[in-house]
Design a protein around this motif. Structure first.
Motif, mmCIF file in Angstrom:
data_model
loop_
_atom_site.group_PDB
_atom_site.id
_atom_site.type_symbol
_atom_site.label_atom_id
_atom_site.label_comp_id
_atom_site.label_asym_id
_atom_site.label_seq_id
_atom_site.Cartn_x
_atom_site.Cartn_y
_atom_site.Cartn_z
ATOM 1 N N LYS A 42 6.872 2.001 6.631
ATOM 2 C CA LYS A 42 7.606 3.252 6.459
ATOM 3 C C LYS A 42 7.310 3.810 5.070
ATOM 4 O O LYS A 42 7.327 3.072 4.084
ATOM 5 C CB LYS A 42 9.110 3.026 6.601
ATOM 6 C CG LYS A 42 9.536 2.533 7.959
ATOM 7 C CD LYS A 42 11.038 2.341 8.002
ATOM 8 C CE LYS A 42 11.476 1.914 9.401
ATOM 9 N NZ LYS A 42 12.921 1.855 9.512
ATOM 10 N N GLU A 43 7.084 5.128 5.003
ATOM 11 C CA GLU A 43 6.815 5.762 3.713
ATOM 12 C C GLU A 43 8.086 5.920 2.878
ATOM 13 O O GLU A 43 8.030 5.962 1.653
ATOM 14 C CB GLU A 43 6.150 7.114 3.914
ATOM 15 C CG GLU A 43 4.747 7.008 4.474
ATOM 16 C CD GLU A 43 4.096 8.357 4.689
ATOM 17 O OE1 GLU A 43 4.692 9.395 4.329
ATOM 18 O OE2 GLU A 43 2.981 8.365 5.209
ATOM 19 N N SER A 44 9.228 6.015 3.553
ATOM 20 C CA SER A 44 10.504 6.096 2.844
ATOM 21 C C SER A 44 11.570 5.398 3.686
ATOM 22 O O SER A 44 11.399 5.215 4.886
ATOM 23 C CB SER A 44 10.894 7.554 2.586
ATOM 24 O OG SER A 44 11.204 8.205 3.796
ATOM 25 N N ILE A 45 12.641 5.016 3.025
ATOM 26 C CA ILE A 45 13.756 4.377 3.717
ATOM 27 C C ILE A 45 15.059 4.982 3.205
ATOM 28 O O ILE A 45 15.127 5.486 2.084
ATOM 29 C CB ILE A 45 13.781 2.848 3.507
ATOM 30 C CG1 ILE A 45 13.780 2.506 2.013
ATOM 31 C CG2 ILE A 45 12.634 2.181 4.226
ATOM 32 C CD1 ILE A 45 13.980 1.046 1.710
ATOM 33 N N ARG A 46 16.078 4.928 4.050
ATOM 34 C CA ARG A 46 17.412 5.369 3.662
ATOM 35 C C ARG A 46 18.306 4.149 3.586
ATOM 36 O O ARG A 46 18.375 3.366 4.540
ATOM 37 C CB ARG A 46 17.956 6.388 4.647
ATOM 38 C CG ARG A 46 17.230 7.707 4.550
ATOM 39 C CD ARG A 46 17.826 8.727 5.460
ATOM 40 N NE ARG A 46 17.238 10.032 5.214
ATOM 41 C CZ ARG A 46 17.735 11.161 5.678
ATOM 42 N NH1 ARG A 46 18.819 11.151 6.424
ATOM 43 N NH2 ARG A 46 17.143 12.294 5.406
ATOM 44 N N ASP B 209 0.808 -1.218 0.000
ATOM 45 C CA ASP B 209 0.000 0.000 0.000
ATOM 46 C C ASP B 209 0.843 1.270 0.000
ATOM 47 O O ASP B 209 0.568 2.221 0.733
ATOM 48 C CB ASP B 209 -0.954 0.013 1.199
ATOM 49 C CG ASP B 209 -1.902 -1.163 1.197
ATOM 50 O OD1 ASP B 209 -2.302 -1.594 0.096
ATOM 51 O OD2 ASP B 209 -2.238 -1.655 2.290
ATOM 52 N N GLY B 210 1.873 1.319 -0.809
ATOM 53 C CA GLY B 210 2.702 2.515 -0.914
ATOM 54 C C GLY B 210 3.629 2.745 0.255
ATOM 55 O O GLY B 210 4.055 3.865 0.503
ATOM 56 N N CYS B 211 3.963 1.676 0.972
ATOM 57 C CA CYS B 211 4.901 1.772 2.098
ATOM 58 C C CYS B 211 5.864 0.589 2.058
ATOM 59 O O CYS B 211 5.569 -0.457 1.487
ATOM 60 C CB CYS B 211 4.160 1.761 3.432
ATOM 61 S SG CYS B 211 3.225 3.255 3.756
#
Length: 192
Positions: free
Chosen positions: A20-24, A8-10
């Motif tokens: 998480k919406e973004s990851i590093r 679902d976009g995560c």
């Protein structure tokens, strides 16, 4: 190697399973561009590891063509599939920002090739870094989803900062350690 799942976009953290919406990450390997064709029932029928010819293990009855470029599954359709039935993909190897977990992330063609203003797909990002004298494995990268103008989120990439020499060495050690642990062809040592 852990697989980094998306939903679902995560991103789902492979250790904590939090969303998480973004990851590093540090991208250790951009993977091998491949093709796969699944029929309407979801069964894998044909695949190619070089994107030019079907793999030698594809059953003869499932090969649609001798060359991918001539294949009927490589033609865009108006019904049933989005785009071409035979899809491009790759699995990139990455190290999460904490430099403790090596993961793979499956990317589809739209995450590799699609065009967008002010956002970079994997190959655009790789080329952007090269034009600035950097490599994927020398930069901390943020990977994030964006809905844009479609209902299916796309994955994009942007640089955070260059890695320090110590961080590069730590990442390289993790990658090498992970490869040793996952090498099924490594000869067994005898115990004396």
């Amino acid at each position: 190697m852990n697989r980094l799942e998306t939903q679902d976009g995560c991103f789902l953290d492979p250790v904590t399973y939090t969303s998480k919406e973004s990851i590093r990450v540090v991208i250790a390997n951009e993977g091998l561009l491949s093709r796969t064709y699944y029929d309407y029932s979801g069964s894998l029928k044909c695949w190619s590891l070089d994107t030019h010819v079907p793999h030698s293990l594809v059953p003869k009855k499932d090969k649609e063509s001798f060359r991918c470029i001539d294949c009927v599954q490589n033609i865009k359709r108006t019904t049933g599939y989005r785009g071409k039935p035979c899809k491009f993909s790759t699995a990139i190897s990455l190290v999460l920002e904490e430099f403790k977990t090596v993961c793979s992330l499956q990317l589809g063609g739209r995450d590799l090739f699609s065009k967008s203003e002010n956002k970079l797909t994997l190959y655009q990002y790789r080329d952007y870094l090269k034009s600035n004298g950097e490599n994927l494995d020398a930069v901390l990268t943020e990977i994030y989803f964006s809905n844009g103008d479609t209902h299916q989120p796309k994955i994009y990439f942007k640089p955070v900062r260059p890695l320090t020499t110590v961080e590069k060495a730590d990442v390289q050690h993790l990658i090498e350690t992970n490869e040793e642990q996952n090498n099924f062809f490594k000869p067994m040592e005898t115990i004396i």
